[in-house]
Design an enzyme around this catalytic site. Sequence first.
Site, short mmCIF file in Angstrom:
data_model
loop_
_atom_site.label_atom_id
_atom_site.label_comp_id
_atom_site.label_asym_id
_atom_site.label_seq_id
_atom_site.Cartn_x
_atom_site.Cartn_y
_atom_site.Cartn_z
CB ILE A 555 82.30 -14.53 32.40
CG1 ILE A 555 81.95 -14.26 33.87
CG2 ILE A 555 83.29 -15.66 32.27
CD1 ILE A 555 81.32 -15.46 34.54
CB SER A 557 81.98 -5.79 31.95
OG SER A 557 81.69 -5.26 30.68
N GLY A 559 76.78 -2.60 34.37
CA GLY A 559 76.47 -1.59 35.35
C GLY A 559 77.13 -1.73 36.69
CB VAL A 563 80.60 -10.88 35.96
CG1 VAL A 563 80.31 -12.23 36.58
CG2 VAL A 563 79.48 -9.91 36.27
CE LYS A 577 76.74 -9.22 39.01
NZ LYS A 577 75.33 -9.15 38.76
CG ASP A 675 68.06 -3.66 34.77
OD1 ASP A 675 67.49 -3.34 33.71
OD2 ASP A 675 69.30 -3.66 34.91
#
Length: 893
Positions: A555, A557, A559, A563, A577, A675
């Site tokens: 579902i 992807s 860094g 996932v 993850k 982030d």
Amino acid sequence: MDPTLRRLLLLFSLLSLLLLLLPIRRRSADAATVFTEFLYPNFSASSVNYIEKDGVFLLSLSSAFSATLPSDSPQSPFVFTIVHSPTSTVVWTANPTNPAPYTAALSFSPDGLSISSNNSVIWSTPRLPRPATAAQLLDSGNLLILDAANNSLWQSFEHPTDTLLSSQRLPADAYLSAPSGDYRLLVTGSDAALLWYSVAASQQFWSFSSDPRSIKDLNAPVSYMAANESGLYLFSAAGRVVFEITLPPTKLRVMKLESGGQFSIMGYSGNGSTLDQTLVAPTGDCNLPSSCMELDVCTAQSQGVSCNCPASFHASGGGGGCIPADGSTPFSPIAGCSSSNFSGQINETELSYRSLGGGVSYIANKFESPASSVADFTSCQNLCTEKCSCLGFFFQNSSNSCFLVKNRIGSLVNTSNDGVFDTGIGYIKVLASTKPQLDSSGGASSSNLLPILLPSIAVFLLIIVLIFAGTQWWRRRIRHRAGKRRPRSTASSKPSTMKEVHLGRNHLWPFPADIGGSSGDDSSSDSDDISIPGLPTRFTYSDLLTATDNFSTKIGSGGFGEVFKGQLPDKTLVAVKRISAGVGGSVHGKKEFCTEIAVIGNIHHVNLVRLRGFCAEGRRRMLVYEYMNRGSLERPLFGAGPVLEWQERMEIAIGAARGLAYLHFDCSQKIIHCDIKPENILLNDGGSVKISDFGLAKLISPEQSGFFTTMRGTRGYLAPEWLTNSAISDRTDVYSYGMVLLEIIRGRKNRSVGSSGGGGSSSGSSGIGDVGYFPMAALELHERGRYIQLADRRLEGRVTEEEVAKAVKIALCCLHEDPSLRPSMAAVVAMLDGTVEVSQPRTESLNFLRLYGRGFVDYGGSATTGELITATTSSSSTVSYSYLTSQEVSGPR
Ligand SMILES: *[C@@H]1O[C@H](CO)[C@@H](O)[C@H](O)[C@H]1NC(C)=O
Ligand SMILES: *[C@@H]1O[C@H](CO)[C@@H](O)[C@H](O)[C@H]1NC(C)=O
Ligand SMILES: *[C@@H]1O[C@H](CO)[C@@H](O)[C@H](O)[C@H]1NC(C)=O
Ligand SMILES: *[C@@H]1O[C@H](CO)[C@@H](O)[C@H](O)[C@H]1NC(C)=O
Ligand SMILES: *[C@@H]1O[C@H](CO)[C@@H](O)[C@H](O)[C@H]1NC(C)=O
Ligand SMILES: *[C@@H]1O[C@H](CO)[C@@H](O)[C@H](O)[C@H]1NC(C)=O
Ligand SMILES: *[C@@H]1O[C@H](CO)[C@@H](O)[C@H](O)[C@H]1NC(C)=O
Ligand SMILES: *[C@@H]1O[C@H](CO)[C@@H](O)[C@H](O)[C@H]1NC(C)=O
Ligand SMILES: *[C@@H]1O[C@H](CO)[C@@H](O)[C@H](O)[C@H]1NC(C)=O
């Protein structure tokens, strides 16, 4: 003359007009005055009034100390504290154990100080003999309540919490209490002692008189403890020194009972923003009850400590600590057995003892007197058997001394450590296994789920099953792990400001499996047994393989890795993850990984994605999060689907702001996300908004900000300070949030051309957007007062100019180049939900946006993200933030 006069008059009237207007515009902030030294009755303050002032409402004359309310977040509890301003050290707390809700108010009346919420009093000073006329905060840090004749009616120095300052006395029978409530520093009539506190029976682990650094000056009863510039003293009633520990001179002494039980003496030189660690008691990293886990043997290393189970014990899974390898269960005192009798609850014949072997002692023995009337080993053992509260005993053959360990037992000490009293051989009371004894090597330790009192037959069966199931796998793991263990580093050499974090790592979350040496017991202490209180559920790799159907539904992807959607056996949906090999595996050892997981797993907030569990097997690292069925904000915001309505956008903005405010608030371990971007804001049906990937950029304690060595984050959202050597703080997240807020307003990426994220939808050509750099357009249209053009065109007027103006102004405030001009996230929340007026953006601190707009570079674009930027640091407290590439720091989705 005349024209000059007229000009002067005009200037004067303009000025007075301004003065009249100013208070109106900034009413909400200015309503709250910060008093100096004195506070008078009829004073009342709530956090909301003082948000802008960092919660400070009263300063001492020289501003050395301040009285504060919480200033940060509606989620934070209301505690009234006195803070040493230069170092932000909390030195006193009114209500440490009963925090009030954030909405509470502090008031000062002739009856004294009180905190009340919804008309009920949560804390107050005791009944005063005479009416109070003033409260005074002295430069010593003492808060006094005075009567009309300036006599003190009450003072905070007489009600210490966990901290003592120079010139403050701790009288006999008074104590400091650590925040956890587990430890006390008590002044007795003859000494001062550190206690592992419990209501039934405390265990002592340090005394002033036994400290190697103390000197006895006088034979007299002790009346109080106090420190001055030259040392720490126990004084007699006549003020003469009974015991002393001399210390290097310093201007101010701050003595704190840490949450791990250490009594830490720090000094403030009068310069800078940190306290210097002067001395920690007890000496030696092993001399605390929680140096290691229960029954773990602590051995001092040159750096830090190592923890090993005693011979014939192995690490237990669930609760941490060590248990007998033969499958018997350490006796745990039955609730309410404060009386000495079993009263038939347990048949004594089921009790037996397991030897801890030689070379092991218990730190509290040193401070206990041996049980009297014990003639031999058998009577010592019988004494323990009779007492329900007795968990074990130590017997010294040569002297026939018998030491009972009552109520609870912490970590053990290796007697080869300096200064440890050899008290013979220890024996732990156990409920014997009636089954044949197991060969305990290897597999036995996988009995992770062993509850303390589970019938031993079930334990036995479980172990057998696990041994068979996992033989191959265990062998591989054990081989893999060999020779990889390092001793932990110690905190004692670090400056005190880092204390909290390091103590946490070294003492509060001990790792029984962290072996420094090469005990024969090695195999059973594979680091799968790392046990840290608060660790969320640990999943095995095969659990997750099943849950995700062999990682079939991806579902997201990015860094950290990919996932996958998964379903746990209880049918709850999760997002798994899978951290790419080389990210979690090599950079973070399992221990570091688990330590961080324990912290992240304990952060619960409605606007933060909940960590359900994790998996750390071999080099595999996985995180199991709650599943958010609408995915990230990116798709609805930039995608081609139905347009997000303004109302919904603002709800998302507030939700994300609340989540961030919560992360920033927690005083002990402030977390900076590093982030923030739409991909990390997740949505669920029913309108919930949650921030993900927090904590992955590591933890940062309040004083440590500014010592990042590696740039993190995602281009387009990076604050200028990443490149300018300035401190990275919570305001760095505020900047990224401001960028996201602009994208929420506009419905497109801030950079339309050539950005890797791409604009997503090409829905309509917004004239503004095509300029390129939206933040610059926002600034320019803000200056011209034409906000409506900034709103997403797809809204087609379903938003008013006023609403857009408010959001744009808040976003611009978040983008101020000077981090100190940016509002805190709590203030952003307050502005968004309308409880505080929106501040005006300061153009002078926003002009950089034009530069970056015109040159069409932004901070993130001009340097490759993840490039090693040396934004450090003069101090020794450099936090080594591990290197991560941009790919790695930008989380998936
Ligand atoms: C405080 O308020 C009470 C009534 O609200 C008033 O009677 C009293 O004079 C006030 N005291 C001061 C010092 O202002
Ligand atoms: C305040 O107290 C009243 C009555 O005691 C109660 O009905 C109300 O729910 C309380 N409000 C809050 C916010 O606790
Ligand atoms: C109490 O102290 C204040 C401030 O130092 C002073 O102004 C006042 O006169 C004193 N009052 C009395 C009765 O001494
Ligand atoms: C600190 O107190 C001790 C004991 O009363 C005294 O001998 C010493 O001179 C004091 N030091 C300073 C700097 O006042
Ligand atoms: C404060 O620090 C500066 C520079 O580090 C030093 O020159 C000065 O003497 C210090 N002042 C005090 C009071 O320690
Ligand atoms: C323990 O219990 C026994 C019998 O139940 C009683 O005779 C004895 O006095 C009790 N001992 C104590 C210390 O309470
Ligand atoms: C304790 O257990 C033994 C053996 O199982 C039994 O003989 C004895 O009667 C029991 N004692 C009590 C007080 O239950
Ligand atoms: C202590 O003495 C007892 C009896 O005298 C003996 O059985 C035991 O082996 C001795 N233990 C040690 C460690 O010397
Ligand atoms: C105690 O320390 C010694 C020397 O460091 C070490 O050899 C021994 O294994 C330790 N004992 C335990 C039980 O950890």
